[in-house]
Design a protein around this motif. Structure first.
Motif, short mmCIF file in Angstrom:
data_model
loop_
_atom_site.label_atom_id
_atom_site.label_comp_id
_atom_site.label_asym_id
_atom_site.label_seq_id
_atom_site.Cartn_x
_atom_site.Cartn_y
_atom_site.Cartn_z
N LEU A 1 9.25 8.55 2.85
CA LEU A 1 9.50 9.63 3.52
C LEU A 1 11.15 10.05 3.56
O LEU A 1 11.41 11.15 3.74
CB LEU A 1 9.24 9.16 4.96
CG LEU A 1 7.78 8.97 5.49
CD1 LEU A 1 7.59 8.39 6.73
CD2 LEU A 1 7.09 10.36 5.22
N THR A 2 11.93 9.19 3.16
CA THR A 2 13.30 9.41 3.31
C THR A 2 13.84 10.08 1.71
O THR A 2 14.92 10.29 1.83
CB THR A 2 13.97 8.15 3.47
OG1 THR A 2 13.82 7.13 2.64
CG2 THR A 2 13.82 7.51 4.91
N ASN A 3 12.90 10.00 1.02
CA ASN A 3 13.14 10.65 -0.52
C ASN A 3 13.43 12.04 -0.40
O ASN A 3 12.68 12.78 0.19
CB ASN A 3 11.95 10.33 -1.21
CG ASN A 3 12.39 10.36 -2.95
OD1 ASN A 3 13.57 10.84 -3.44
ND2 ASN A 3 11.48 10.07 -3.93
N SER A 4 14.31 12.25 -1.23
CA SER A 4 14.69 13.94 -1.24
C SER A 4 13.70 14.82 -1.88
O SER A 4 13.49 15.95 -1.41
CB SER A 4 15.98 14.13 -1.95
OG SER A 4 15.72 13.74 -3.40
N ALA B 1 0.72 -1.10 0.10
CA ALA B 1 0.19 -0.01 -0.06
C ALA B 1 0.93 1.50 -0.08
O ALA B 1 0.41 2.45 -0.71
CB ALA B 1 -0.87 -0.13 1.32
N ILE B 2 1.91 1.27 0.58
CA ILE B 2 2.83 2.36 0.54
C ILE B 2 4.32 1.77 0.07
O ILE B 2 5.12 1.02 0.47
CB ILE B 2 3.10 2.86 2.28
CG1 ILE B 2 1.72 3.47 2.68
CG2 ILE B 2 3.98 3.84 2.27
CD1 ILE B 2 1.69 3.62 4.35
N LYS B 3 4.90 2.82 -0.61
CA LYS B 3 6.00 2.64 -1.33
C LYS B 3 7.13 2.76 -0.26
O LYS B 3 7.14 3.65 0.31
CB LYS B 3 6.12 3.48 -2.58
CG LYS B 3 7.48 2.82 -3.31
CD LYS B 3 7.73 3.86 -4.31
CE LYS B 3 9.03 3.88 -5.30
NZ LYS B 3 9.07 4.59 -6.52
N LYS B 4 8.04 1.61 -0.33
CA LYS B 4 9.11 1.86 0.59
C LYS B 4 9.97 2.72 0.24
O LYS B 4 10.61 3.18 -0.65
CB LYS B 4 9.94 0.19 0.72
CG LYS B 4 10.85 0.03 1.59
CD LYS B 4 11.39 -1.03 1.58
CE LYS B 4 12.54 -1.47 2.67
NZ LYS B 4 13.13 -2.72 2.53
#
Length: 497
Positions: A215-218, A209-212
């Motif tokens: 949140l840490t993506n720039s 459901a949520i791409k791993k």
């Protein structure tokens, strides 16, 4: 052929069949091996006699004299077996096991007179059997549920009647019991991994459901929440308050004081000083009034005495005994002389016991020792030629002075002392004259009034400085009354007739 028969007989093991004793019944304490258990208490001569700790065999008389606590009992148990009639369709499975003792112990166990004399003999033998069963096969049997089976003496014997004890035989292999019949819980394989506690059992393909790592993506930095963070939450009222853990109503009604503040320290010092002063005053007051209550009781008459008119006491002739012990107050005490024991020894200052040497009186008719020469024993005129007085303070062997002489010497000594003190004190008294004269307040008589009343005379005394009758001495007789006031009142004693 004879040698072969001999070797064949040697290879055959001897038959071990115990004799019948008695049978007891109990139950298991655990649920895994629960059910009814029968214990066949058998006997065989191959079991040795009980022995004492010294190694000597014991007898019946020895047990009666020393009890069962000082003997060693050799015995053995057989393999336990499951009873067929209980195993087929019964609610609870029954088991049976044989315990073999020396014939003497079984005979004493069945002797009622002996067991009445040694009351702990039967519990001792049963406890040995239950302890050996627990150590051997791991089944704990209840000792408080043991009872004698009266219908039979041996359970699960050989057919056809089932009363003959079973023969002891070696089991095949290394087995010492029927362990295969004991149910065991299935054990998982050693290499199998445990299953997860939570699993997704939704049918079809599983897509995240949520791409791993979103949140840490720039690119997603600051896009989800701004620099100030999420505004959806509710800030609590007492956020940041160090006393926020206290309920709001209690926090508003209380005053929080810091113990390190100067105001609190000053108040604490003043409070400690006041407490110390009060403690000193209380100690001084307690010291003064410690025995005051006792003194007041001695001055006050006993108000609980029975107030009866004179002449109401029973005459001494009517009463059998006289309980008036006041007559003993008039008897003078006579001190009995203390007699010290006569001793011929004493203890010196060093703690050493020494004997008193008594002088032996010489006889009156004893002759003086003869002189070696004709010269006189005392030289003539030795007292007049002496440079120093022989007795400066007088001879101690002189007769003691009389009382008259002692009184004269004391009078003369006192007269010399009076003359010396009067001559030296006269000029000093003239030099030291008091500059201020202190006059002590003079006591005055209190105001009083004497009136006639229906009951008699009424005396009224006005004492404004006294609040109570404490320390006031009152003495009233038929024709006289006296009042004594404490010194602080400033009044003279009052007497009236």
């Amino acid at each position: 052929a004879a040698e072969a028969a001999t070797s064949a007989m040697a290879a055959v093991a001897p038959v071990l069949r115990p004799s019948v004793g008695f049978c007891i019944q109990t139950q298991s304490s655990s649920s895994s091996s629960g059910g009814r258990w029968y214990i066949n208490m058998c006997k065989h001569k191959m079991c040795e006699m009980p022995i004492a700790y010294s190694g000597k065999p014991i007898s019946k008389d020895w047990i009666l004299a020393n009890g069962v606590g000082n003997m060693q009992v050799p015995f053995d148990i057989g393999s336990w077996r499951k009873l067929k009639e209980r195993a087929e369709g019964a609610k609870a499975t029954s088991y049976c096991i044989d315990v073999i003792f020396n014939p003497l112990l079984v005979q004493l166990f069945m002797d009622d007179d002996f067991c009445k004399a040694i009351e702990n003999f039967r519990p001792f033998i049963i406890g040995l059997a239950l302890k050996r069963i627990e150590d051997s096969i791991g089944v704990r049997l209840a000792a408080d549920k043991v009872k004698l089976v009266k219908s039979l003496r041996y359970k699960d014997g050989e057919p056809p009647e089932g009363t003959v004890p079973r023969e002891f035989a070696e089991l095949p292999g290394n087995a010492d019991c029927f362990d295969d019949e004991v149910p065991r819980a299935p054990q998982p394989p050693a290499n199998q991994e445990p299953e997860p506690l939570i699993q997704d059992v939704t049918p079809g393909a599983k897509k995240p459901a949520i791409k791993k790592g979103f949140l840490t993506n720039s690119k997603a930095k600051g896009a989800l929440y701004g620099e100030s963070g999420s505004g959806e939450g509710v800030l609590p009222e007492n956020a940041g308050d160090p006393l926020g853990y206290i309920p709001k109503k209690l926090r508003n009604t209380c005053k929080i004081v810091d113990c390190n503040s100067p105001e609190y320290q000053a108040t604490q010092q003043r409070r400690e000083a006041v407490e110390e002063s009060n403690a000193m005053k209380k100690e001084f007051h307690d010291q003064l009034s410690k025995d005051m209550e006792k003194w007041c009781k001695t001055m006050q008459p006993d108000k609980w005495n029975e107030d009866l008119p004179d002449g109401t006491d029973e005459p001494s002739a009517v009463r059998k005994y006289d309980n008036d012990y006041s007559r003993f107050d008039k008897v003078e005490e006579v001190e009995e002389p203390t007699t010290l024991p006569e001793r011929d020894w004493y203890i010196d200052s060093n703690g050493v016991q020494r004997r008193i040497e008594k002088s032996v009186p010489k006889p009156a008719d004893a002759e003086p020792p003869a002189a070696d020469s004709g010269a006189p024993l005392v030289k003539k005129g030795f007292l007049s030629d002496a440079k120093r007085p022989l007795y400066p303070k007088g001879s101690e062997q002189a007769a003691p002075k009389t009382e008259e002489e002692i009184m004269k010497e004391l009078s003369a000594e006192y007269a010399r002392y009076e003359r010396a003190t009067s001559s030296s004190a006269a000029p000093a008294a003239e030099e030291r004259k008091p500059s201020v004269t202190i006059k002590a307040p003079q006591a005055v008589a209190p105001e009083f009034e004497l009136k006639e009343a229906p009951e008699g005379l009424l005396l009224s005394v006005s004492v404004p400085l006294l609040d109570s009758m404490q320390d006031v001495e009152l003495d009233v007789t038929e024709r006289r009354a006296s009042l004594g006031f404490p010194p602080r009142s400033g009044f003279k004693p009052l007497q009236g007739e």
